[in-house]
Design a protein around this motif. Structure first.
Motif, PDB file in Angstrom:
ATOM      1  N   UNK A 818       0.837  -1.204   0.000  1.00  0.00           N
ATOM      2  CA  UNK A 818       0.000   0.000   0.000  1.00  0.00           C
ATOM      3  C   UNK A 818       0.873   1.256   0.000  1.00  0.00           C
ATOM      4  N   UNK A 819       0.583   2.150  -0.905  1.00  0.00           N
ATOM      5  CA  UNK A 819       1.362   3.379  -1.006  1.00  0.00           C
ATOM      6  C   UNK A 819       0.718   4.325  -1.993  1.00  0.00           C
ATOM      7  N   UNK A 854       5.276  16.763  -7.938  1.00  0.00           N
ATOM      8  CA  UNK A 854       6.009  15.658  -8.521  1.00  0.00           C
ATOM      9  C   UNK A 854       5.302  14.322  -8.457  1.00  0.00           C
ATOM     10  N   UNK A 855       5.602  13.482  -9.435  1.00  0.00           N
ATOM     11  CA  UNK A 855       5.057  12.137  -9.476  1.00  0.00           C
ATOM     12  C   UNK A 855       5.841  11.231  -8.540  1.00  0.00           C
ATOM     13  N   UNK A 856       5.187  10.277  -7.903  1.00  0.00           N
ATOM     14  CA  UNK A 856       5.899   9.385  -6.975  1.00  0.00           C
ATOM     15  C   UNK A 856       6.691   8.319  -7.719  1.00  0.00           C
ATOM     16  N   UNK A 857       7.775   7.864  -7.111  1.00  0.00           N
ATOM     17  CA  UNK A 857       8.514   6.745  -7.670  1.00  0.00           C
ATOM     18  C   UNK A 857       9.110   5.920  -6.532  1.00  0.00           C
ATOM     19  N   UNK A 858       9.427   4.685  -6.863  1.00  0.00           N
ATOM     20  CA  UNK A 858       9.976   3.742  -5.894  1.00  0.00           C
ATOM     21  C   UNK A 858      11.473   3.598  -6.115  1.00  0.00           C
ATOM     22  N   UNK A 859      12.217   3.648  -5.049  1.00  0.00           N
ATOM     23  CA  UNK A 859      13.658   3.435  -5.122  1.00  0.00           C
ATOM     24  C   UNK A 859      13.914   1.935  -5.139  1.00  0.00           C
ATOM     25  N   UNK A 875      12.728  -3.206  -3.547  1.00  0.00           N
ATOM     26  CA  UNK A 875      12.818  -1.891  -2.931  1.00  0.00           C
ATOM     27  C   UNK A 875      14.056  -1.761  -2.058  1.00  0.00           C
ATOM     28  N   UNK A 876      14.394  -0.520  -1.787  1.00  0.00           N
ATOM     29  CA  UNK A 876      15.576  -0.196  -0.996  1.00  0.00           C
ATOM     30  C   UNK A 876      15.313  -0.446   0.487  1.00  0.00           C
ATOM     31  N   UNK A 877      16.231  -1.140   1.127  1.00  0.00           N
ATOM     32  CA  UNK A 877      16.216  -1.358   2.575  1.00  0.00           C
ATOM     33  C   UNK A 877      17.477  -0.718   3.165  1.00  0.00           C
ATOM     34  N   UNK A 883      11.963   1.144   2.660  1.00  0.00           N
ATOM     35  CA  UNK A 883      11.651   2.516   2.294  1.00  0.00           C
ATOM     36  C   UNK A 883      10.298   2.651   1.598  1.00  0.00           C
ATOM     37  N   UNK A 884       9.685   1.530   1.296  1.00  0.00           N
ATOM     38  CA  UNK A 884       8.309   1.578   0.846  1.00  0.00           C
ATOM     39  C   UNK A 884       8.148   1.870  -0.633  1.00  0.00           C
ATOM     40  N   UNK A 885       6.903   1.729  -1.065  1.00  0.00           N
ATOM     41  CA  UNK A 885       6.547   1.911  -2.469  1.00  0.00           C
ATOM     42  C   UNK A 885       6.124   3.347  -2.723  1.00  0.00           C
TER      43      UNK A 885
END
Length: 965
Positions: A818-819, A854-859, A875-877, A883-885
């Motif tokens: 969820x994000x 800005x548009x969201x993005x996932x690292x 995803x980045x830990x 760090x989430x979506x």
């Protein structure tokens, strides 16, 4: 208030522009009351309504309360006359009906013996009956505002709650996926059944499939839509085309964007100290065409014809490494010489020709027929990017044809009938420039054959039948909608082979990470990958409107939608360890009901100035046929993809290391003997799969201030359910890694790689708050419309239509995904304003504004960190924290387009309009710092770095001339 004076008349009229639910199709309606001096209704008065363009006439008698209502009226200018024995005649009252209008017109008749008086006809500036949240793009907007690429739907982004989705370039309305937007033209479905989005624009490259010269006006509806409209979870665009009239009219136009007036992109500095620019290159664009319409038989038969063309070359500045250029040394590294030989800037063409023909025939006063043809031909390319060599492109030839026949029949004063049949074809063959396997080098680029060629076409035949019962206070409309859809495609991605290198260093050594190729398992891949099937979309609806009181109107409707999917067998993965998987399941068909309630209220305490409108309803979307294709072809029997690993290179004769020929990579002409395709990907549907739907609630209010300034507020809440997502069911039970990441064991079913399944259990929540400002006044040189929206949009998966990839991490744990949705735009300001300098220059200046945060993005890493076989969604830990979506944001964007128009009149009918449009006048190619993961980063040693980016295209200036008569 807008005022008109009629000398020598005995009429006092009040025109209130409105757009109730029953008038949201391709026609409009006109109604109101006829009163005497005391305010009592005049029964039996004769009301004659005449279209001044075509002569179409409707004659009505008022009810016992003095009410009248005429429906199925084409948009355009009208005159109204009222006669009644004992009263003076009201004649030549002018009113213009726009798409969706009902324009209640109250007429007060003076006694026959009364004195002649001057009459004022006034139109209120706020819709007093419309329950839907609708924005109208008027004919003036289409003519006077700068429209990028002259695509009429581009102006939809000036309306509230409309953004362009970042995945496929579709219009995403009211927080929903772009694929769940519906576009209707002249009442016919204009949506691509295979990919979703508009017909002919599946890949977002076609500049337009219908000429803006042929569009009269359109609406953008976000909430409160009539039950007549469906197959959309977000909103819909409802457009109507132009028709011929009793007067000969037309246009001749030419628009050019000179290369010297196109700005270069900004210079960006990268973390390694290098810089990149985005030069203009060999840019060229011109658009030209004409339109003409008039009578064949005056008052009876009319024609309208338009032709619109674009010739465009788009410059591509090709750089190995893209924003982070790599240094190549051909003397020390022979494979570097191959990259240098294949490098170079190039232009991607985008040429389009569109033809439009429409005939209108009014054989009798009660019958009208419309027939139109639209043909679009586009020639372009796909695959172009700064990191792709020119040989990595593929041709995109898109041909669309649409035929629409509509018959309106006024049976009597209360009963009306509409019948419409349409047929749409869409062909999109694609062939690759190169015939050698693609070579993909991580963070460097691509050359060789574009891996996704195809031969593709769709056909949609639609039948619609609607019947209405109408009285001045109660209306009911019922209808049926039947669509027969055929889809044919050959598509076997990667059948020409793909070499994947994890780094430039490994490419120099010839050490590929894997070689992927798609094979036909029991026949040649071209035959095995051929898909030809049909399916059906059906709907039925009932929509009612009831004016309970003068200040309150209620709308109630219900719609039934059914998608009857193809019945060919697909994989049954109920036993995920089966080998082979049985092909005994079926794609589930889907039926759903959509109840809808709406209201408008004009409180008496405010003398009817404030309009409060609201709606509650469900809106069901469709599932694109691209998912059907994947379940058909990638089932372990027809085609199969094999990822050859380095350890298998010698076994199957695939050169690796020094034997790898970078200039002419090896390709497997057929599946090698002895190969057992294990570990390849297969796809199917979950047996409980259903189409998505959205439950929406909307409440809004508008009120005029200072006569013509209208301010409004609205709030929307929408919850999407049964949203499509993809998941891999061939994953074991994960364990918690040392740094908090879920780690997956070896695949339980070793015969396959990804066992993809389409689920419909993703959800979304969207809430938005919009403030609006509108200023429109007849005769005023100033015109404006602005919308500010604050919204929050979250979901558990934003899959637009990715049929073969899994974008969320740990899809088995949906709640943890969820994000913020990909279409989340926290703050959006859109609109336009214009000013006509009548006194000095005669120039009409208009400015359109589009601002969004800005548009969201996932690292994410570019390698498989959790062992699920997917290297694109990890995803980045850091320090045990996920760090989430979509927790990072790109830079905000602000675009302002400037339009200048100057009319030069030669005669009363003939004029030339000189124009200059400056797109992105501020040249705001927003540069921002985004966070990326260093290539050496791991969960144990997380490493982040900042990267400078740009968003948006450079400023472009377009000059043009348009003759009209």
């Amino acid at each position: 208030m807008r005022s008109r004076h009629f000398a020598g008349s005995s009429l006092v009229a009040l025109l209130v522009a409105a757009a109730p639910i029953m008038a949201q199709g391709v026609s409009t309606q006109l109604g109101g009351r006829v009163l005497d001096n005391a305010g009592a209704g005049v029964a039996g008065a004769t009301v004659v309504i005449r279209n001044t363009e075509t002569g179409l006439t409707r004659t009505l008698l008022t009810s016992s309360e003095g009410r009248y209502l005429a429906t199925l009226l084409p948009v355009g200018p009208y005159t109204v006359s009222v006669t009644k024995s004992g009263y003076q005649t009201a004649s030549n009252v002018k009113v213009n009906l726009n798409l969706g209008d009902a324009a209640p017109l109250t007429i007060k008749l003076a006694p026959e013996t009364g004195a002649t008086v001057e009459v004022v006809a006034a139109a209120a500036v706020v819709d007093s009956e419309r329950a839907s949240a609708a924005a109208i793009v008027s004919p003036d907007n289409l003519t006077n505002l700068p429209v990028f690429n002259r695509n009429f739907t581009n102006l939809a982004t000036l309306t509230p709650q409309v953004v362009v989705d970042s995945n496929r370039g579709n219009l995403a309305i009211a927080g929903q996926r772009g694929v769940n937007t519906s576009i209707n033209i002249d009442g016919g479905d204009n949506n691509e059944p295979f990919f979703g989005g508009a017909t002919g624009a599946a890949e977002g490259k076609t500049p337009f499939t219908i000429s803006i010269e042929a569009i009269r006006e359109y609406q953008v509806i976000t909430d409160g839509a009539s039950a007549e409209f469906g197959r959309m979870g977000g909103g819909y665009v409802n457009a109507i085309t132009k028709n011929g009239t009793n007067d000969l009219s037309g246009s001749l136009f030419y628009y050019l964007r000179p290369r010297s007036w196109v700005e270069a992109g900004p210079t960006l500095r990268q973390p390694n100290g290098s810089t990149t620019t985005n030069p203009v290159g060999n840019f060229q664009q011109e658009q030209f065409g004409f339109s003409v319409g008039g009578p064949i038989l005056k008052e009876k038969l009319f024609y309208f014809v338009a032709y619109d063309a674009q010739r465009r070359k788009e410059p591509i500045h090709q750089v190995w490494g893209g924003n982070t250029p790599v240094t190549l040394d051909p003397a020390a590294n022979p494979n570097d010489a191959v990259l240098l030989a294949k490098a170079g800037d190039y232009s991607a063409k985008a040429d389009s020709d569109v033809y439009f023909v429409r005939f209108d025939w009014n054989p009798t006063i009660d019958h009208s027929l419309q027939f139109r043809i639209n043909h679009s031909k586009f020639k372009g390319v796909t695959g172009a990017s700064t990191m792709a060599a020119s040989e990595n492109l593929a041709s995109d030839d898109v041909t669309t044809d649409a035929y629409v026949l509509q018959w309106n029949w006024v049976i009597n004063a209360n009963w009306m009938n509409e019948f419409r049949v349409s047929h749409t074809k869409d062909d999109m063959p694609r062939s690759t420039y190169s015939k050698t396997p693609e070579v993909s080098i991580t963070n460097v680029g691509y050359y060789g054959a574009y891996p996704f060629d195809r031969t593709y076409n769709t056909k949609r035949t639609q039948f619609q039948e609607n019947i209405s019962y109408v009285t001045p206070t109660f209306q009911v409309k019922a209808g049926l909608d039947y669509n027969d859809i055929n889809v044919s495609e050959f598509f076997a991605g990667n059948w020409q082979g793909v070499y994947q290198f994890s780094s430039l260093a490994n490419f120099r050594l010839g050490n590929w990470s894997y070689y992927r190729q798609n094979f036909g398992l029991n026949s040649p891949v071209q035959q095995a990958g051929l898909f030809d099937t049909s399916y059906k979309q059906m709907a039925a609806f009932v929509q009612t409107e009831w004016r309970i009181a003068d200040t309150f109107k209620l709308g109630v409707g219900v719609r039934w939608d059914r998608q009857e999917n193809p019945d060919y067998p697909i994989l049954d993965m109920s036993n995920p360890l089966a080998n082979p998987m049985p092909i005994t399941a079926k794609i589930p068909s889907d039926s759903q009901f959509s109840p809808r309630v709406s209201f408008t209220w004009t409180p008496a305490f405010d003398q009817g100035k404030t309009v409060i409108r609201g709606s509650v309803g469900r809106y069901v979307s469709t599932t694109p046929a691209v998912f059907f294709y994947q379940a058909y072809a990638a089932n372990g029997v027809r085609t199969g993809s094999k990822d050859f690993q380095p350890a298998e290179a010698a076994t199957y004769g695939i050169p690796r290391g020094t034997a790898f020929n970078a200039a002419n990579p090896f390709w497997l002409a057929s599946m090698p003997a002895g190969v057992t395709l294990s570990g390849f990907n297969i796809w199917t549907f979950n047996p409980d799969f259903k189409n998505p739907y959205t439950d929406r609630v909307n409440l809004g209010a508008e009120r005029p201030f200072f006569s013509d300034l209208v301010l409004g507020l609205s709030a929307t809440y929408a919850k999407g359910k049964q949203l499509e997502r993809t998941a891999d069911v061939n994953l074991g039970t994960p364990t918690m890694g040392a740094y908090g990441r879920l780690l997956y064991p070896a695949r339980p079913n070793t015969a396959y790689g990804t066992m993809g399944m389409y689920f419909s259990d993703a959800t979304s929540i969207y809430h938005a708050y919009t403030a609006s400002l509108k200023y429109h006044k007849d005769g005023s040189p100033f015109d404006a419309q602005l919308f500010y929206t604050y919204s929050i949009n979250k979901d558990s998966d934003s899959n637009e239509r990715n049929y073969s990839g899994i974008s969320i991490q740990d899809a088995g744990n949906l709640g943890a995904q969820w994000g913020y949705a990909d279409t989340d735009r926290r703050e959006v300001l859109t609109g336009y304003f214009s000013f006509l300098d009548k006194q000095v220059t005669g120039i009409l200046t208009s400015v359109s504004i589009r601002y969004q945060t800005g548009t969201p993005y996932t690292l994410t890493y570019t390698k498989d960190m959790n062992g699920d076989g997917n290297s694109s969604n990890d995803r980045f830990f850091a320090n045990g924290v996920d760090y989430g979506r979509n927790t990072y944001r790109a830079g905000s964007q602000l675009f302002m387009d400037l339009g200048l128009r100057r009319d030069i009149e030669f005669t009363r009918r003939l004029k030339m309009t000189l124009s200059m449009d400056v797109f992105n006048v501020l040249n705001r190619q927003d540069t921002y710092l985004s966070t990326r993961i260093n290539s050496a980063s791991t969960d144990a040693v997380p490493q982040l770095q900042l990267q400078q980016n740009w968003a948006g295209s450079a400023r472009q200036i377009q000059v043009g001339a348009r003759f009209s008569f």
